[in-house]
Design a protein around this motif. Structure first.
Motif, short mmCIF file in Angstrom:
data_model
loop_
_atom_site.label_atom_id
_atom_site.label_comp_id
_atom_site.label_asym_id
_atom_site.label_seq_id
_atom_site.Cartn_x
_atom_site.Cartn_y
_atom_site.Cartn_z
N GLY A 230 15.94 -46.35 1.60
CA GLY A 230 17.24 -46.70 1.04
C GLY A 230 17.62 -46.02 -0.25
O GLY A 230 18.63 -46.37 -0.86
N ASP A 231 16.84 -45.04 -0.68
CA ASP A 231 17.17 -44.38 -1.96
C ASP A 231 17.41 -42.89 -1.78
O ASP A 231 17.18 -42.10 -2.69
CB ASP A 231 16.05 -44.62 -2.98
N VAL A 232 17.88 -42.49 -0.61
CA VAL A 232 18.15 -41.09 -0.36
C VAL A 232 19.32 -40.63 -1.23
O VAL A 232 20.29 -41.37 -1.43
CB VAL A 232 18.43 -40.85 1.14
N SER A 233 19.24 -39.43 -1.76
CA SER A 233 20.27 -38.93 -2.67
C SER A 233 21.22 -37.97 -1.94
O SER A 233 20.90 -37.46 -0.86
CB SER A 233 19.63 -38.18 -3.84
N HIS A 234 22.36 -37.72 -2.58
CA HIS A 234 23.31 -36.78 -2.01
C HIS A 234 22.71 -35.39 -1.92
O HIS A 234 22.90 -34.67 -0.94
CB HIS A 234 24.59 -36.76 -2.84
N ARG A 235 21.97 -35.01 -2.92
CA ARG A 235 21.34 -33.68 -2.93
C ARG A 235 20.36 -33.56 -1.75
O ARG A 235 20.28 -32.51 -1.11
CB ARG A 235 20.62 -33.44 -4.25
N GLU A 236 19.64 -34.63 -1.48
CA GLU A 236 18.69 -34.60 -0.36
C GLU A 236 19.43 -34.46 0.97
O GLU A 236 19.01 -33.70 1.85
CB GLU A 236 17.83 -35.86 -0.36
N GLY A 262 22.90 -41.38 6.60
CA GLY A 262 22.67 -41.20 5.18
C GLY A 262 23.96 -41.13 4.38
O GLY A 262 24.10 -41.79 3.33
N TYR A 263 24.93 -40.38 4.88
CA TYR A 263 26.21 -40.28 4.17
C TYR A 263 26.92 -41.63 4.15
O TYR A 263 27.57 -41.99 3.15
CB TYR A 263 27.10 -39.23 4.83
N ALA A 264 26.81 -42.40 5.23
CA ALA A 264 27.43 -43.73 5.25
C ALA A 264 26.77 -44.64 4.22
O ALA A 264 27.46 -45.43 3.54
CB ALA A 264 27.32 -44.33 6.65
#
Length: 352
Positions: A230-236, A262-264
């Motif tokens: 739950g902590d995925v970043s936009h950069r990732e 992820g984007y959602a």
């Protein structure tokens, strides 16, 4: 369970072992870097992801063409084959499987038999029966390692634990030396708490496979664990999107689904909708995954305030995937939006 699995494997194995015969076909070929194309009468001897091998008519010369140069293949189909295709298109999966089984009893060409078996796998996926799909898929790949239908591999792309009908068999596959079985087993058990560590270790090992299909699918399957945290970043996510270019194009449905998820999660709903829509529009091999992606794309459009476009996608999910569990959720959203009458009837622009 073991008896059922053996019955499936034995039946399909016997069907695939029929001695092939030749039939007159035609292929449309467009050589790389050339304008125009040629239609060649021939007998197709084999057709894989990499190339097609034919005996040209009337000369009898045997030629091999890269699959990238093949525009279209024309080949005779039995009545049962055609009937199964129509039933599959209509979502009549059990009838389609029966028709394809009859077609296998008649069809003598090995490459066409593999095509029919692939259609049976797709019908099983449409039914949500991952066990049947997995058993048939194993046989298909054993017969044709360079399969044109590798995109039918029944992997789990959810980030929540699911009770797959293949879960019992997956425990055995997870420790199998065969990479394909291990990949399917690890995928099914990757979100099961009691097997997650073992499945993750297997998946990381498969991510170094020399088989590009297995390697790339394993690498993208590991994205599921990052999303679960739950902590995925936009950069990732941007890095994942760049890495998608390394995935063979016909295997991008699942990775796009995870990218959209992820984007959602980051409430980047325009990018989420665009990622989800790649699946029903371009990579529609698994009807259940396509239906869910269509539904989630509609959810993202609704979150953007594009209610009219969201309504259309919900309605499309209901009409296009009537046998999918996503249909019920989509129908609920259709009823809710029509009842509140809050959507804008004028067309809106889809997200970039």
């Amino acid at each position: 369970m073991r008896t059922f699995a053996l019955a499936i494997l034995t039946t399909v194995f016997l069907l695939l072992k029929t001695v092939p015969t030749c039939a007159q076909d035609k292929i449309e070929v467009r050589p790389d870097h050339h304008v125009g194309q040629a239609t060649l009468p021939c007998t197709i001897l084999d057709f894989t992801q990499s190339n097609i091998k034919v005996k040209l008519l009337p000369s009898g010369f045997v030629r091999t063409y890269p699959s990238s140069q093949i525009v279209k293949v024309h080949t005779p189909q039995t009545e049962q084959h055609q009937q199964g295709l129509e039933q599959l298109q209509n979502g009549e999966y059990e009838k389609a499987i029966n028709s394809f089984t009859e077609a296998l009893n008649i069809e003598n060409r090995s490459w066409v038999r593999r095509e029919v078996l692939a259609l049976m796998i797709k019908a099983a996926l449409g039914q949500g029966d991952d066990l049947k799909a997995a058993l048939r898929f194993q046989i298909m790949v054993e017969s044709e390692p360079d399969s044109r239908s590798f995109d039918l591999i029944p992997l789990d792309w959810s980030i929540k634990e699911t009770l797959s009908p293949a879960r019992s068999a997956a425990r055995g596959w997870l420790t199998d030396k065969n990479e394909l079985k291990k990949l399917m087993g690890a995928s099914i058990l990757l979100t099961a708490p009691e097997y997650q560590a073992q499945a993750e270790a297997a998946m990381r090992s498969l991510a170094t496979s020399t088989n590009i299909n297995i390697q790339q699918l394993a690498r993208t399957q590991l994205w599921r664990l990052r999303l679960r945290e739950g902590d995925v970043s936009h950069r990732e996510l941007q890095r994942w999107e760049r890495n998608l270019h390394q995935v063979p194009e016909h295997l991008r449905a699942g990775p796009y689904f995870l990218l959209g998820t992820g984007y959602a999660m980051l409430e980047r709903h325009g990018q989420a909708a665009a990622s989800f829509l790649w699946i029903p529009l371009a990579y529609d091999s698994n009807p259940q995954l396509s239906a869910l992606a269509n539904l989630k794309a509609a959810d993202s459009l609704l979150a953007l305030g594009q209610t009219a476009n969201a309504l259309r996608l919900y309605q499309e999910t209901v009409a296009r995937y009537p046998k999918s569990p996503s249909k019920q959720m989509a129908q609920q959203m259709v009823d809710q939006l029509l009842k509140t009458n809050t959507f804008n009837n004028s067309p809106t622009t889809a997200p970039n």
